[in-house]
Design a protein around this motif. Structure first.
Motif, PDB file in Angstrom:
ATOM      1  N   ALA A 213       0.822  -1.210   0.000  1.00  0.00           N
ATOM      2  CA  ALA A 213       0.000   0.000   0.000  1.00  0.00           C
ATOM      3  C   ALA A 213       0.856   1.260   0.000  1.00  0.00           C
ATOM      4  O   ALA A 213       0.550   2.241  -0.684  1.00  0.00           O
ATOM      5  CB  ALA A 213      -0.931  -0.006   1.209  1.00  0.00           C
ATOM      6  N   TYR A 214       1.942   1.229   0.756  1.00  0.00           N
ATOM      7  CA  TYR A 214       2.828   2.392   0.851  1.00  0.00           C
ATOM      8  C   TYR A 214       3.422   2.738  -0.510  1.00  0.00           C
ATOM      9  O   TYR A 214       3.397   3.903  -0.933  1.00  0.00           O
ATOM     10  CB  TYR A 214       3.945   2.103   1.854  1.00  0.00           C
ATOM     11  CG  TYR A 214       4.980   3.212   1.950  1.00  0.00           C
ATOM     12  CD1 TYR A 214       4.703   4.376   2.657  1.00  0.00           C
ATOM     13  CD2 TYR A 214       6.211   3.083   1.316  1.00  0.00           C
ATOM     14  CE1 TYR A 214       5.654   5.396   2.734  1.00  0.00           C
ATOM     15  CE2 TYR A 214       7.155   4.093   1.382  1.00  0.00           C
ATOM     16  CZ  TYR A 214       6.875   5.243   2.095  1.00  0.00           C
ATOM     17  OH  TYR A 214       7.797   6.259   2.153  1.00  0.00           O
ATOM     18  N   ILE A 215       3.948   1.731  -1.209  1.00  0.00           N
ATOM     19  CA  ILE A 215       4.559   1.973  -2.515  1.00  0.00           C
ATOM     20  C   ILE A 215       3.520   2.486  -3.508  1.00  0.00           C
ATOM     21  O   ILE A 215       3.754   3.470  -4.228  1.00  0.00           O
ATOM     22  CB  ILE A 215       5.223   0.689  -3.055  1.00  0.00           C
ATOM     23  CG1 ILE A 215       6.386   0.256  -2.156  1.00  0.00           C
ATOM     24  CG2 ILE A 215       5.688   0.883  -4.498  1.00  0.00           C
ATOM     25  CD1 ILE A 215       7.515   1.254  -2.068  1.00  0.00           C
ATOM     26  N   LEU A 216       2.365   1.855  -3.542  1.00  0.00           N
ATOM     27  CA  LEU A 216       1.328   2.257  -4.499  1.00  0.00           C
ATOM     28  C   LEU A 216       0.818   3.670  -4.211  1.00  0.00           C
ATOM     29  O   LEU A 216       0.578   4.455  -5.134  1.00  0.00           O
ATOM     30  CB  LEU A 216       0.175   1.254  -4.478  1.00  0.00           C
ATOM     31  CG  LEU A 216       0.492  -0.122  -5.076  1.00  0.00           C
ATOM     32  CD1 LEU A 216      -0.648  -1.095  -4.826  1.00  0.00           C
ATOM     33  CD2 LEU A 216       0.772  -0.007  -6.578  1.00  0.00           C
TER      34      LEU A 216
ATOM     35  N   GLY B 203       1.134   7.362  -6.457  1.00  0.00           N
ATOM     36  CA  GLY B 203      -0.027   8.158  -6.869  1.00  0.00           C
ATOM     37  C   GLY B 203      -1.332   7.413  -7.035  1.00  0.00           C
ATOM     38  O   GLY B 203      -2.325   7.984  -7.510  1.00  0.00           O
ATOM     39  N   PHE B 204      -1.374   6.148  -6.603  1.00  0.00           N
ATOM     40  CA  PHE B 204      -2.606   5.372  -6.731  1.00  0.00           C
ATOM     41  C   PHE B 204      -3.485   5.541  -5.490  1.00  0.00           C
ATOM     42  O   PHE B 204      -2.981   5.764  -4.380  1.00  0.00           O
ATOM     43  CB  PHE B 204      -2.286   3.887  -6.915  1.00  0.00           C
ATOM     44  CG  PHE B 204      -1.586   3.568  -8.205  1.00  0.00           C
ATOM     45  CD1 PHE B 204      -2.306   3.426  -9.377  1.00  0.00           C
ATOM     46  CD2 PHE B 204      -0.207   3.426  -8.259  1.00  0.00           C
ATOM     47  CE1 PHE B 204      -1.665   3.134 -10.580  1.00  0.00           C
ATOM     48  CE2 PHE B 204       0.447   3.137  -9.433  1.00  0.00           C
ATOM     49  CZ  PHE B 204      -0.281   2.988 -10.607  1.00  0.00           C
TER      50      PHE B 204
ATOM     51  N   LEU C  26      -0.854   9.506   3.519  1.00  0.00           N
ATOM     52  CA  LEU C  26      -0.657   9.372   2.077  1.00  0.00           C
ATOM     53  C   LEU C  26      -1.980   9.150   1.344  1.00  0.00           C
ATOM     54  O   LEU C  26      -2.004   9.060   0.116  1.00  0.00           O
ATOM     55  CB  LEU C  26       0.281   8.200   1.773  1.00  0.00           C
ATOM     56  CG  LEU C  26       1.764   8.406   2.080  1.00  0.00           C
ATOM     57  CD1 LEU C  26       2.523   7.084   1.897  1.00  0.00           C
ATOM     58  CD2 LEU C  26       2.355   9.472   1.166  1.00  0.00           C
ATOM     59  N   GLY C  27      -3.059   9.046   2.115  1.00  0.00           N
ATOM     60  CA  GLY C  27      -4.376   8.864   1.515  1.00  0.00           C
ATOM     61  C   GLY C  27      -4.899   7.450   1.523  1.00  0.00           C
ATOM     62  O   GLY C  27      -5.979   7.178   0.980  1.00  0.00           O
TER      63      GLY C  27
ATOM     64  N   THR D 127       5.681  -6.722  -5.195  1.00  0.00           N
ATOM     65  CA  THR D 127       4.398  -6.904  -5.863  1.00  0.00           C
ATOM     66  C   THR D 127       3.760  -5.560  -6.189  1.00  0.00           C
ATOM     67  O   THR D 127       3.063  -5.430  -7.203  1.00  0.00           O
ATOM     68  CB  THR D 127       3.446  -7.746  -4.995  1.00  0.00           C
ATOM     69  OG1 THR D 127       4.097  -8.930  -4.555  1.00  0.00           O
ATOM     70  CG2 THR D 127       2.202  -8.144  -5.778  1.00  0.00           C
ATOM     71  N   ALA D 128       4.001  -4.557  -5.362  1.00  0.00           N
ATOM     72  CA  ALA D 128       3.445  -3.223  -5.621  1.00  0.00           C
ATOM     73  C   ALA D 128       3.920  -2.692  -6.972  1.00  0.00           C
ATOM     74  O   ALA D 128       3.128  -2.144  -7.754  1.00  0.00           O
ATOM     75  CB  ALA D 128       3.841  -2.261  -4.504  1.00  0.00           C
ATOM     76  N   TYR D 129       5.199  -2.849  -7.261  1.00  0.00           N
ATOM     77  CA  TYR D 129       5.725  -2.379  -8.548  1.00  0.00           C
ATOM     78  C   TYR D 129       5.171  -3.207  -9.707  1.00  0.00           C
ATOM     79  O   TYR D 129       4.958  -2.691 -10.814  1.00  0.00           O
ATOM     80  CB  TYR D 129       7.247  -2.404  -8.533  1.00  0.00           C
ATOM     81  CG  TYR D 129       7.848  -1.330  -7.659  1.00  0.00           C
ATOM     82  CD1 TYR D 129       7.698   0.018  -7.992  1.00  0.00           C
ATOM     83  CD2 TYR D 129       8.534  -1.649  -6.487  1.00  0.00           C
ATOM     84  CE1 TYR D 129       8.233   1.021  -7.189  1.00  0.00           C
ATOM     85  CE2 TYR D 129       9.078  -0.655  -5.680  1.00  0.00           C
ATOM     86  CZ  TYR D 129       8.920   0.675  -6.035  1.00  0.00           C
ATOM     87  OH  TYR D 129       9.441   1.662  -5.232  1.00  0.00           O
ATOM     88  N   SER D 130       4.930  -4.489  -9.447  1.00  0.00           N
ATOM     89  CA  SER D 130       4.313  -5.340 -10.466  1.00  0.00           C
ATOM     90  C   SER D 130       2.880  -4.878 -10.735  1.00  0.00           C
ATOM     91  O   SER D 130       2.434  -4.834 -11.888  1.00  0.00           O
ATOM     92  CB  SER D 130       4.324  -6.799 -10.004  1.00  0.00           C
ATOM     93  OG  SER D 130       3.711  -7.644 -10.957  1.00  0.00           O
ATOM     94  N   ILE D 131       2.172  -4.520  -9.673  1.00  0.00           N
ATOM     95  CA  ILE D 131       0.802  -4.015  -9.815  1.00  0.00           C
ATOM     96  C   ILE D 131       0.796  -2.691 -10.578  1.00  0.00           C
ATOM     97  O   ILE D 131      -0.047  -2.449 -11.459  1.00  0.00           O
ATOM     98  CB  ILE D 131       0.145  -3.849  -8.433  1.00  0.00           C
ATOM     99  CG1 ILE D 131      -0.112  -5.221  -7.802  1.00  0.00           C
ATOM    100  CG2 ILE D 131      -1.165  -3.065  -8.532  1.00  0.00           C
ATOM    101  CD1 ILE D 131      -0.563  -5.169  -6.348  1.00  0.00           C
ATOM    102  N   LYS D 132       1.743  -1.843 -10.259  1.00  0.00           N
ATOM    103  CA  LYS D 132       1.860  -0.561 -10.963  1.00  0.00           C
ATOM    104  C   LYS D 132       2.026  -0.790 -12.465  1.00  0.00           C
ATOM    105  O   LYS D 132       1.314  -0.177 -13.286  1.00  0.00           O
ATOM    106  CB  LYS D 132       3.045   0.225 -10.416  1.00  0.00           C
ATOM    107  CG  LYS D 132       3.345   1.499 -11.193  1.00  0.00           C
ATOM    108  CD  LYS D 132       4.675   2.112 -10.769  1.00  0.00           C
ATOM    109  CE  LYS D 132       5.065   3.275 -11.686  1.00  0.00           C
ATOM    110  NZ  LYS D 132       6.383   3.848 -11.334  1.00  0.00           N
TER     111      LYS D 132
END
Length: 293
Positions: free
Chosen positions: A11-14, A18-19, A58-59, A279-284
């Motif tokens: 969640a932090y990376i995403l 900006g997601f 961060l929202g 996985t966050a970068y993969s999701i991005k």
């Protein structure tokens, strides 16, 4: 879904990228194992709360008391229009020790004991004679927590100290806390009277002798596995979610990813966090690629 270390890291990376991120958590407080599995003498709630506040700033939106399979399904989440879903619900279903008498009152899974302790629901009392079965970090957390309440707490392990999967630091802390260890003792049977635990029958693997250790509580810490409350997800023979390498962390369902203990089995917080970030970068990449089509 799942607000343990893997879910929080993802969640932090995403969010930083900006997601918009929603985290579904089945408990009334975020943090997963950080809040409900790791004792406060090892991890301060202040530290956990500070990290959660960072995410909120961060929202990131936390939706608590929401459990997969009970309050929502993967299908209902996909119908809400999420571009991707990350399953990081951990491995919190205790494995059976498969020993006769496991159903007796007083036989408690260590994970359950630690979770309830974090909720101020103390499952043992000062007068209890407690045995902890296992040699991993959960066993160390359980015996040290038990020692705070019941002074008569002992660890029973079927291997040697050198073969323990627990870290040396955690073992040394348990020793400092005054917890004794019984080595090379394999559980054979839980002994009871009127459905209440009265002892643990063990076999010393060096002498081959069998004997009964009197006790009123046994905390079993022999591992755990995931609870997958959705039959659309492919799982392996061990009960863990199957994921692909490309895109990294993708399940058999398009747009649904998984990581952490629910994929790899119980591991360290550091490993779970690393999985979440990766996985966050993969999701991005997945979302950006989809939007370009």
């Amino acid at each position: 879904m799942g607000s343990g270390p893997s879910g929080l890291s993802c969640a932090y990376i995403l969010a930083k990228e900006g997601f918009n991120v929603d985290i579904y958590e089945m408990e009334q407080k975020a943090g997963g194992i950080l809040s409900y599995g790791i004792p406060t003498f090892r991890l301060s709630p202040i530290t956990v709360n500070r990290e959660i506040e960072k995410l909120k700033n961060l929202g990131v939106n936390f939706i608590l008391n929401s459990k997969l399979g009970k309050d929502f399904t993967l299908e209902t989440l996909k119908n809400k229009g999420y571009n991707a879903i990350y399953i990081s619900t951990g491995a919190n279903m205790p494995k059976s020790i498969n020993v006769k008498g496991e159903e007796l009152n007083g036989v408690i899974h260590a994970n359950h004991f630690l979770t309830e302790y974090a909720k101020d629901n103390i499952l043992i009392n000062k007068q209890d004679v407690v045995l902890v079965i296992g040699g991993g970090n959960v066993a160390m957390d359980a015996c040290r927590t038990s020692k705070l309440i019941a002074d008569n707490t002992t660890v029973v392990y079927r291997r040697t100290q050198q073969e323990m999967p627990a870290s040396c630091e955690e073992y040394e802390q348990a020793i400092k806390d005054g917890v004794p260890f019984m080595w090379r003792c394999s559980p054979l049977e839980f002994i009871g009277e009127n459905n209440n635990l009265t002892g643990l029958k063990v076999k010393n693997l060096d002498t081959e002798k069998e004997f009964i250790i009197p006790c009123t509580v046994v905390l079993t810490a022999i591992g755990s596995k995931p609870i997958i409350n959705d039959n659309l997800i492919d799982i392996d023979d061990w009960g863990y979610i199957k994921v692909s390498n490309t895109p990294f962390g993708m399940t058999n369902i398009d747009g649904v990813f998984a990581g952490g203990d629910v994929v790899n089995g119980p591991d360290t917080v550091v490993v779970a966090m690393r999985e979440g970030r990766k996985t966050a970068y993969s999701i991005k990449d997945y979302i950006l690629t989809k939007n370009m089509v």
